[in-house]
Enzyme design. Structure first.
Site, PDB file in Angstrom:
ATOM      1  N   HIS A 260       0.736  -1.315   0.143  1.00 36.72           N
ATOM      2  CA  HIS A 260       0.025  -0.201   0.028  1.00 36.72           C
ATOM      3  C   HIS A 260       0.820   1.494  -0.133  1.00 36.72           C
ATOM      4  CE1 HIS A 260      -3.643  -2.419   1.585  1.00 36.72           C
ATOM      5  NE2 HIS A 260      -3.704  -2.301   0.195  1.00 36.72           N
ATOM      6  N   HIS A 390      -4.308  -5.544 -10.890  1.00 33.20           N
ATOM      7  CA  HIS A 390      -2.950  -5.244 -10.532  1.00 33.20           C
ATOM      8  C   HIS A 390      -2.093  -5.654 -11.711  1.00 33.20           C
ATOM      9  CE1 HIS A 390      -4.059  -3.817  -6.509  1.00 33.20           C
ATOM     10  NE2 HIS A 390      -4.813  -4.871  -6.336  1.00 33.20           N
TER      11      HIS A 390
END
Length: 411
Positions: A260, A390
């Protein structure tokens, strides 16, 4: 497999080289080739895939983010000119609007199965991805896009947004009874991505201002206070909760999550560009987030990013999912464009070397969704293949100017 001790210093940026660009494009096509033939669930939404690329047994439950992310990815495919993409967009948009959308109470339910709602809670994370799907679908003129965009924007503004903090609350019961005591950065991070996409699709400044406020809270204030470790968990007043114990390692893992930090590195630079480069703190913060992630989160012995660290910066969950290294590829691409340095170019090559050697499934296509500490495929968190989101963006972001979202750059 030991970590590489050598990273090429051949002159020139890899992302400018025709061969490298062709390789990235081919990898994106391989991802689409894996999902296109089998992903559509005729009862609505999309199948999860097993490790061999077939529909995963027991994947009848469809969480909302899986469908919304598929819509976003197939908008990208449509903008690229990939035949068959529009059918995938239409299938996903109809499932979001006619099934996930709660006609009785408003908002969008978290998960469904063949019989209807499975988990009818209203989660900020899910609504962020509905906003992303609707914003992306607007770029290709889908007939539900404007209605969905207006609807989810109203829900986010009226139900989730807390103006006193500059971020959204986390979740509600189906009837909008609040689930108290928790605020999370993950839902707000993905909302930042979606708000930027909505701003690009509509030119509505409110989307951009909300994205800037979230980034200021989570990165400029809270992450800075933690020496640019991005805290995951907070109380209702947005004080960091370092004692949080995970009940869901996938969406709310304990400790900190370097993946993150990498995701925020890219998003912060993207937000800086969209905002006219007016926030001076953003480029330095993005650079620091990336540097901290590789200093603390990268396995110097074997390579790859550990999933989580404890607050003493020690690896906690030592397995290595695919998405942190995919986000690293996007982050370092933005850094090379806006903060060019030999350090960033070296890491760009190291990241792609590791992906090519360890994460790409050359037998079945796609990427391994998880590797263990020794970079061997594993299934502790995920039963099958990861979705497109992703990995696809990792392959495509280096091919376009790092000035905004992929959909905007391609379109």
């Amino acid at each position: 497999m030991p970590e590489l001790s050598f990273t090429s210093a051949a002159p020139g940026a890899w992302r400018d080289k025709p061969w490298h660009r062709a390789w990235l494009e081919s990898q994106a096509n391989i991802l689409f080739d894996l999902f296109d033939p089998v992903a559509i669930n005729p009862k609505g939404g999309f199948f999860d895939l097993d490790p061999s690329g077939k529909p995963l047994p027991g994947s009848a439950v469809r969480p909302i983010h899986t469908t919304a992310r598929a819509v976003h990815c197939y908008v990208i495919a449509s903008l690229l000119g990939r035949p068959g993409s529009d059918r995938m967009i239409d299938h996903g948009m109809n499932y979001l609007w006619h099934s996930h959308r709660d006609a009785q109470h408003g908002g969008y339910m978290w998960s469904l199965d063949d019989n209807g709602p499975k988990d009818a809670s209203k989660q900020g994370y899910g609504h962020a991805f509905v906003l992303l799907a609707a914003s992306s679908a607007k770029l290709v003129g889908h007939p539900l896009a404007d209605r969905m965009l207006d609807d989810v924007t109203t829900i986010l503004n009226d139900r989730f947004w807390e103006d006193q903090h500059g971020a959204i609350t986390e979740e509600f019961e189906r009837d909008w009874t609040p689930m108290r005591g928790y605020r999370g950065q993950n839902s707000n991070m993905h909302l930042t991505e979606a708000l930027m996409a909505a701003y690009e699709a509509t030119a509505n400044q409110d989307y951009l201002r909300k994205a800037e406020r979230i980034a200021d809270l989570i990165i400029n204030r809270r992450a800075r206070e933690c020496d640019f470790r991005v805290a995951e968990h907070f109380d209702e007043q947005w004080s960091v909760d370092r004692s949080y114990k995970a009940v869901n390692e996938m969406f709310r893992p304990s400790g900190t999550t370097p993946g993150h930090w990498l995701e925020w590195s890219r998003l912060t630079l993207q937000l800086w560009v969209l905002g006219g480069k007016s926030h001076d703190w953003m480029p330095a913060a993005a650079e620091t987030l990336f540097r901290r992630s590789v200093e603390l989160g990268w396995d110097r012995s074997k390579g790859g990013f550990f999933y989580t660290l404890d607050w003493a910066d020690k690896p906690s969950f030592r397995f290595k999912p695919w998405w942190p290294i995919a986000e690293a590829a996007g982050a370092v691409t933005f850094l090379i464009e806006h903060r060019p340095s030999p350090f960033h170019e070296e890491w760009y090559r190291r990241i792609w070397n590791t992906i090519a050697e360890s994460y790409i499934d050359r037998e079945h296509g796609g990427w391994f969704e998880e590797l263990d500490e020794n970079l061997v495929p594993a299934h502790s968190l995920f039963a099958g293949k990861a979705d497109l989101y992703h990995a696809l963006q990792a392959c495509l972001i280096p091919l376009y100017p790092a000035q905004g979202s992929l959909t905007k750059a391609i379109g």
